[in-house]
Write an enzyme that holds these catalytic residues in place. Sequence first.
Site, short mmCIF file in Angstrom:
data_model
loop_
_atom_site.label_atom_id
_atom_site.label_comp_id
_atom_site.label_asym_id
_atom_site.label_seq_id
_atom_site.Cartn_x
_atom_site.Cartn_y
_atom_site.Cartn_z
N CYS A 164 0.83 -1.21 0.00
CA CYS A 164 0.00 0.00 0.00
C CYS A 164 0.87 1.26 0.00
O CYS A 164 1.37 1.66 1.05
CB CYS A 164 -0.92 -0.02 1.22
SG CYS A 164 -1.95 1.45 1.37
N CYS A 167 -0.40 4.17 2.04
CA CYS A 167 -0.20 3.99 3.48
C CYS A 167 1.26 4.19 3.87
O CYS A 167 1.56 4.81 4.89
CB CYS A 167 -0.60 2.57 3.91
SG CYS A 167 -2.14 1.99 3.21
N ASP A 168 2.18 3.62 3.11
CA ASP A 168 3.56 3.50 3.59
C ASP A 168 4.58 4.28 2.78
O ASP A 168 5.76 4.31 3.14
CB ASP A 168 3.95 2.01 3.60
CG ASP A 168 3.10 1.22 4.58
OD1 ASP A 168 2.67 1.80 5.59
OD2 ASP A 168 2.83 0.03 4.32
C1 LIG Z 1 0.67 -3.52 5.30
C2 LIG Z 1 -0.52 -2.61 5.25
C3 LIG Z 1 -0.42 -1.33 5.74
C4 LIG Z 1 -1.52 -0.48 5.71
N1 LIG Z 1 -1.38 0.77 6.22
C5 LIG Z 1 -2.44 1.60 6.21
C6 LIG Z 1 -2.34 2.92 6.75
O1 LIG Z 1 -1.28 3.33 7.22
N2 LIG Z 1 -3.45 3.70 6.71
C7 LIG Z 1 -4.64 3.29 6.18
O2 LIG Z 1 -5.61 4.05 6.19
N3 LIG Z 1 -4.76 2.05 5.65
C8 LIG Z 1 -3.70 1.20 5.65
N4 LIG Z 1 -3.83 -0.05 5.10
C9 LIG Z 1 -5.10 -0.42 4.47
C10 LIG Z 1 -6.10 -0.82 5.59
O3 LIG Z 1 -5.49 -1.81 6.39
C11 LIG Z 1 -7.39 -1.36 4.99
O4 LIG Z 1 -7.92 -0.42 4.09
C12 LIG Z 1 -8.40 -1.62 6.11
O5 LIG Z 1 -7.85 -2.48 7.08
C13 LIG Z 1 -9.67 -2.23 5.55
O6 LIG Z 1 -10.52 -2.46 6.63
P1 LIG Z 1 -11.70 -3.53 6.56
O7 LIG Z 1 -12.41 -3.39 7.86
O8 LIG Z 1 -12.46 -3.38 5.31
O9 LIG Z 1 -11.00 -4.97 6.45
P2 LIG Z 1 -9.74 -5.65 7.09
O10 LIG Z 1 -8.93 -4.75 7.93
O11 LIG Z 1 -9.08 -6.35 5.96
O12 LIG Z 1 -10.38 -6.73 8.06
C14 LIG Z 1 -11.03 -7.84 7.54
C15 LIG Z 1 -11.50 -8.68 8.70
O13 LIG Z 1 -12.33 -9.72 8.21
C16 LIG Z 1 -12.07 -10.88 8.98
N5 LIG Z 1 -12.55 -12.05 8.22
C17 LIG Z 1 -12.21 -12.46 6.99
N6 LIG Z 1 -12.87 -13.60 6.67
C18 LIG Z 1 -13.67 -13.87 7.74
C19 LIG Z 1 -14.60 -14.90 8.04
N7 LIG Z 1 -14.86 -15.89 7.16
N8 LIG Z 1 -15.22 -14.88 9.23
C20 LIG Z 1 -15.00 -13.89 10.12
N9 LIG Z 1 -14.14 -12.87 9.88
C21 LIG Z 1 -13.47 -12.89 8.71
C22 LIG Z 1 -10.59 -10.85 9.25
O14 LIG Z 1 -10.28 -11.61 10.39
C23 LIG Z 1 -10.40 -9.35 9.50
O15 LIG Z 1 -10.63 -9.09 10.84
C24 LIG Z 1 -2.75 -0.92 5.13
C25 LIG Z 1 -2.86 -2.23 4.64
C26 LIG Z 1 -1.77 -3.06 4.70
C27 LIG Z 1 -1.90 -4.46 4.18
#
Ligand SMILES: Cc1cc2nc3c(=O)[nH]c(=O)nc-3n(C[C@H](O)[C@H](O)[C@H](O)COP(=O)(O)OP(=O)(O)OC[C@H]3O[C@@H](n4cnc5c(N)ncnc54)[C@H](O)[C@@H]3O)c2cc1C
Length: 339
Positions: A164, A167-168
């Site tokens: 990302c 992000c980084d």
């Molecule tokens: C290395 C890295 C660094 C990042 N840094 C930043 C940053 O600095 N700033 C920023 O704004 N964004 C950052 N991001 C992006 C950010 O992490 C994502 O946009 C954000 O986390 C998305 O949130 P979400 O709630 O949609 O899903 P996610 O955070 O992806 O969470 C998905 C959840 O679904 C759960 N899940 C999946 N399948 C199942 C299932 N079958 N049953 C139950 N639970 C399940 C998982 O356990 C997880 O808890 C970064 C991403 C990465 C990979």
Amino acid sequence: MFRFYSFLPRKTVAGESSNTPALHRPMGTVMSEVRNVIIIGSGPAGYTAGLYAGRAMLNPLMFAGYMSGGQLMLTSDIENFPGYPEGIAGPEMMMQLREQAERFGLEVQDRNVDEVDVSQRPFKVMVEGETYLTHSIIVCTGAESVWLNAPGEAEQKGRGISTCATCDGAFFRDEHVLVIGGGDSACEEATFLTRFASKVTLIHRRDVFKASTIMYERAANNPKIEIRTFRQIKEWLSDDKGLTGAVLENTQDGTTETIEATGAFIAIGHTPITDFLGGQVETDANGYIVHKEHTMTSVPGVFAAGDVVDTRYKQAITAAGMGCSAAIDVEKWLEENVH
Ligand SMILES: Cc1cc2nc3c(=O)[nH]c(=O)nc-3n(C[C@H](O)[C@H](O)[C@H](O)COP(=O)(O)OP(=O)(O)OC[C@H]3O[C@@H](n4cnc5c(N)ncnc54)[C@H](O)[C@@H]3O)c2cc1C
């Protein structure tokens, strides 16, 4: 004023065979209570949905999944989530989001949802042989970045190697970084990274780019970007301070060379996590859940928020914002549709 909804009698059904199609399998232990809302996933979208649903007295239940806290558990510093002027470590921020939501009544189970049946209401959510009944669901399961899984990658994930740039990128000021990929995201990330990096090398295993012409040309014409085609990462190199470079392999003749770099961004795509929905909710050609009305999906009563629907922004704050919207939509939908 919000209503509280019906309760069904508890019943137990015999075990199941893995050969039986999901929707026709016996359901294991069926929990008696019909929940107002079950939230699946515990990233920023899930916890924000949980916070709003909790404060709306919906008594929400969350299945946090195999990676409790979501993608931000993989990253050390978050500098772009409002409210943290000094930045915050990803796991710490996710712990705080969880605490805040739990304070308002979110019940969290650190378990994975195996499958759901949304063919009729109440919906069924299957978890480790138990079936939970619910009037509505918010899917917040995110999208996994596709990694190369080259040797040496695991140790540098979330350190020298990221998926990302938004992000980084700012952590790599005046450094040489690599971007791997040939699509729009790779070209866009390479161009974006030139704001910080002294040099960006875009590495692609073919000479044809999937990126749109405009994105490709923007990268190709940027004096800080060097494009290396017919190359792929054979191995990542690092020392005790972090990433030092990579061994590149020529995809045409197999020869190798070493390239020095202190940062790398893998931009070869994301896979939205929707397998457990068994195709019951409409997705686009790339597997992202499609919103039909506000945050509601093609199945009335099933809502979705965060990266699992987001083909564009994929940020913690946008996921959190959508989680808020989904909880508000659920509250309204329950009021109008469930008696
Ligand atoms: C290395 C890295 C660094 C990042 N840094 C930043 C940053 O600095 N700033 C920023 O704004 N964004 C950052 N991001 C992006 C950010 O992490 C994502 O946009 C954000 O986390 C998305 O949130 P979400 O709630 O949609 O899903 P996610 O955070 O992806 O969470 C998905 C959840 O679904 C759960 N899940 C999946 N399948 C199942 C299932 N079958 N049953 C139950 N639970 C399940 C998982 O356990 C997880 O808890 C970064 C991403 C990465 C990979």
